[in-house]
Write an enzyme that holds these catalytic residues in place. Structure first.
Site, PDB file in Angstrom:
ATOM      1  CB  SER A   1      -5.479   4.257  -5.432  1.00  0.00           C
ATOM      2  OG  SER A   1      -4.567   5.150  -4.838  1.00  0.00           O
ATOM      3  CE  LYS A   2      -4.350  -3.006  -2.087  1.00  0.00           C
ATOM      4  NZ  LYS A   2      -5.303  -2.449  -1.134  1.00  0.00           N
ATOM      5  NE  ARG A   3      -0.668   7.177  -6.476  1.00  0.00           N
ATOM      6  CZ  ARG A   3      -0.877   8.396  -6.000  1.00  0.00           C
ATOM      7  NH1 ARG A   3      -0.002   8.949  -5.210  1.00  0.00           N
ATOM      8  NH2 ARG A   3      -1.963   9.080  -6.323  1.00  0.00           N
TER       9      ARG A   3
END
Ligand code: GLU
Length: 479
Positions: free
Chosen positions: A251-253
């Site tokens: 994920s981007k996170r």
């Protein structure tokens, strides 16, 4: 000699995916005494920032990935920043045009977009149809008059191409379906990534290109372009992706967890490198904890997995904990003290450093946890389990403990260096009813507030006689 390069674009901080690429390149080269080159791909003027370049260099050095050639250290094939190489790219573009391997293309961006839209609508593969190759002189003139600036496209005249990828084995590409003539110089005169990367790999003598799977579809273009420029293409190895903990796309996170952040959380550089190496590779057997020399010796790019690997934060913590415990006490104190100095405002003195700090080596996984563990030194702690303090047996321990302590102080056994837990406990034992856990648990809770923690004998000198007295009195409810 093996020559590899790590070629990041300085448009953000390094994250797990790209540091793994750097690490695999480094290990691959170093196993055979080869060279590791750092090349900064900063042709995207708008998004590239010097700050990111500085940060990525710092992160590489922190992990021990020192480059043999590149910015700051130089080398025979520099400059190593693409923004400083535009003259070289123009020469190659001109030569390809002269040799009719590339051509000015007056097809506009709008036309290309429309071409793609139609292909999608008609469910055909999206491929540039090379129409600009056949424009008549009149057509070109009329486009020039309309102010259309040409791109330069490289001609693809080959229907298919096969390559032997170091990771994926034999891979074939149907070029007819996939790739049309592609742009090597944009309409604003800037070289594209494809052109720059091929020129640089060729001129820098790169023998092996190890990069992410996302570049696999670019590789036929790079091979054809490199050959057209009169060079032998390097060998390629495309690493499978790193996924999130549950197998979902990173994920981007997660992706945005920079190496800096791992550093802040208290991972050791070689522990992080060890864990990252396990993303898609295994040393065989059931050994997973490897030191730097072993990593360098055992790593084999051809044995890396073709399928995606999942980032597992718990396993990373475990690996880091294992590496922390492998450190000598001295080394642990050094790295822990440096970490605390850089990231936390925890005061500690010499005695603390020498005596208490090593005790924490056994029960942390990340240096960041030290801050919480040090809570036992704070005088306003809360008891995790105050019930264990209330029984008559426990109160007896504390009363006797205070008396033993008083004697130790009076007989000169309570100075910073000689204040000894064994002497304290041995003084208490014969005079109380409680034994074993019933003796040690209330004592631990009275002294630290917690049921678990480092060996008391190691932290006792750092506590000091006065703090021990106050805590025993507090356990007795006297303050
Ligand atoms: N600059 C490219 C990237 O960051 C690397 C290209 C390559 O390794 O060939 O994805």
């Amino acid at each position: 000699m093996i020559r590899v390069r790590f070629a990041p674009s300085p448009t953000g901080y390094l994250h797990l995916g790209n540091i793994r690429t750097a690490l695999f390149n480094y290990l691959f080269a170093k196993r055979t005494g080869g060279k590791f080159i750092l090349r900064i791909e900063d042709t995207d003027q708008e998004r590239s920032r010097l700050e990111f370049e500085e940060a990525l260099k710092e992160d590489l050095l922190w992990m021990g990935l020192r480059w043999d050639e590149g910015p700051d250290v130089g080398g025979e094939h520099g400059p190593y920043r693409q923004s400083e190489r535009s003259g070289i790219y123009s020469e190659y573009i001109d030569r390809l045009i002269k040799e009719k391997k590339a051509y000015y293309c007056y097809v506009t961006e709008e036309e290309t977009t429309e071409m793609k839209r139609l292909a999608l609508e008609e469910r055909r593969s999206v491929r540039h149809d090379n129409r600009g190759r056949n424009f008549t002189r009149a057509e070109i003139e009329s486009r020039k008059v309309r102010g259309i600036k040409p791109t330069v496209r490289f001609k693809i005249d080959q229907p298919e191409l096969s390559l032997n990828d170091l990771v994926r084995g034999d891979v074939s590409f149907n070029l007819d379906d996939m790739v049309g003539d592609f742009i090597i110089q944009r309409a604003d005169g800037q070289p594209t990534f494809h052109l720059a990367v091929c020129v640089d790999d060729a001129l820098m003598g790169v023998t092996h290109v190890i990069r992410g799977e996302d570049h696999l579809s670019n590789t036929p273009k790079h091979i054809l372009l490199t050959r057209a420029m009169g060079h032998e293409p390097p060998k390629y190895g495309h690493l499978s992706l790193v996924q999130g903990p549950g197998g979902e796309p990173l994920s981007k996170r997660m992706e945005s967890i920079s190496i800096k952040e791992f550093r802040r959380r208290g991972y050791l550089p070689h522990a992080l490198a060890n864990y990252i190496a396990l993303l898609g590779w295994s040393p065989g057997g059931d050994r997973e904890i490897l030191n730097w020399e072993e990593l360098q010796h055992l790593f084999d790019i051809t044995k890396t997995s073709r399928s995606a690997s999942s980032f597992d934060p718990q396993k990373l913590d475990w690996a880091n904990g294992e590496h922390l415990r492998l450190l000598s006490e001295d080394a642990f104190c050094r790295v822990a003290a440096a970490y605390l100095k850089a990231y936390k405002h925890v005061p500690f003195d010499e005695v603390f450093l020498k005596t208490a700090l090593p005790a924490f080596k056994e029960n942390i996984e990340r240096l960041e946890q030290l801050e919480d563990r040090f809570g036992i030194f704070s005088d306003d702690f809360k008891y995790e389990n105050s019930d264990a303090l209330k029984s008559a047996e426990s109160r007896e321990i504390f009363e006797v403990g205070l008396a033993v302590l008083k004697t130790m102080v009076e007989t000169g056994q309570a100075g910073a260096e000689e204040f000894c837990y064994e002497a304290f406990v041995n003084g208490i034992k014969p005079k109380v009813r409680a034994k074993g856990k019933k003796l040690f648990l209330p004592l631990r809770i009275a002294l630290t507030g917690r049921e678990h923690g480092p060996e008391l004998k190691k932290i006792f000198p750092a506590f000091g006689a006065e703090r021990v007295r106050l805590r025993l009195e507090r356990a007795l409810g006297k303050y």
